[in-house]
Design a protein around this motif. Sequence first.
Motif, mmCIF file in Angstrom:
data_model
loop_
_atom_site.group_PDB
_atom_site.id
_atom_site.type_symbol
_atom_site.label_atom_id
_atom_site.label_comp_id
_atom_site.label_asym_id
_atom_site.label_seq_id
_atom_site.Cartn_x
_atom_site.Cartn_y
_atom_site.Cartn_z
ATOM 1 N N PHE A 274 32.192 18.055 2.495
ATOM 2 C CA PHE A 274 33.237 18.853 2.510
ATOM 3 C C PHE A 274 32.510 20.299 3.119
ATOM 4 C CE2 PHE A 274 33.932 16.073 -1.007
ATOM 5 C CZ PHE A 274 35.251 15.673 -0.968
ATOM 6 N N ASN A 275 33.214 21.154 3.805
ATOM 7 C CA ASN A 275 32.789 22.591 3.944
ATOM 8 C C ASN A 275 33.951 23.260 3.398
ATOM 9 O OD1 ASN A 275 30.426 22.388 5.463
ATOM 10 N ND2 ASN A 275 31.659 22.065 7.533
ATOM 11 N N ILE A 276 33.723 24.596 2.475
ATOM 12 C CA ILE A 276 34.629 25.327 1.781
ATOM 13 C C ILE A 276 34.768 26.543 2.961
ATOM 14 C CG2 ILE A 276 35.559 26.376 -0.608
ATOM 15 C CD1 ILE A 276 33.606 24.129 -1.374
ATOM 16 N N LEU A 277 36.074 26.979 3.261
ATOM 17 C CA LEU A 277 36.134 28.233 4.104
ATOM 18 C C LEU A 277 36.905 29.158 3.488
ATOM 19 C CD1 LEU A 277 36.649 26.260 7.409
ATOM 20 C CD2 LEU A 277 34.515 26.960 6.500
ATOM 21 N N ASN A 278 36.567 30.278 3.729
ATOM 22 C CA ASN A 278 37.739 31.479 3.301
ATOM 23 C C ASN A 278 38.953 31.309 4.311
ATOM 24 O OD1 ASN A 278 36.671 32.923 5.376
ATOM 25 N ND2 ASN A 278 35.352 34.538 4.018
ATOM 26 N N GLU A 279 39.606 32.336 4.264
ATOM 27 C CA GLU A 279 40.836 32.595 5.039
ATOM 28 C C GLU A 279 40.402 32.824 6.656
ATOM 29 O OE1 GLU A 279 45.386 33.910 4.918
ATOM 30 O OE2 GLU A 279 44.063 34.877 3.686
ATOM 31 N N ALA A 280 39.445 33.586 6.653
ATOM 32 C CA ALA A 280 38.679 34.097 8.115
ATOM 33 C C ALA A 280 37.942 32.797 8.525
ATOM 34 C CB ALA A 280 38.032 35.361 7.766
#
Length: 160
Positions: free
Chosen positions: A90-96
């Motif tokens: 998994f990669n966890i990204l912010n809204e940007a």
Amino acid sequence: MTTYAYQIQAFQVDFQRKATMTTIGNYLLQTAGQDADRRGFGLDFMLPNNRAWVLARFSIRMDQYPGPQDIIKIQTWIHDIGALMSTRKFNILNEAEQKIGEASSSWVAMDLKSRRPLRLSSFLKPDYIQEQPGHQLPPPPKLTYKERYYTSKDFRVVYS
């Protein structure tokens, strides 16, 4: 690779207004389940066939924690399919779309009647495997067993 989006709720943060590790872990597990269902080997397929996925190992590394009302996006893919164990990353990204964390999990498929692991090649195809450049968290390690554990301090617990 598939991406799923979630909004962090106020009850999912700690006193520092940061999402708890439990919250992050729950969203990762939800993502894994949704992706497996979408691909045809999730619980919707497993349970009617007396099978279930069992999480064997899980590691999460966060560089930044989201706050309340923040949107996070979780990308997931199958990294490896072994004889009895599969690795999902998994990669966890912010809204940007900036990476704020990553995770790796290992799964075993179990026969619910015999309570024995299943050979993954019987229902997972090798073309499910995807490589994701830039993911640096290795698969979760196997925990080591120590013959003898030593206590440094004993605590006596009583009702008051």
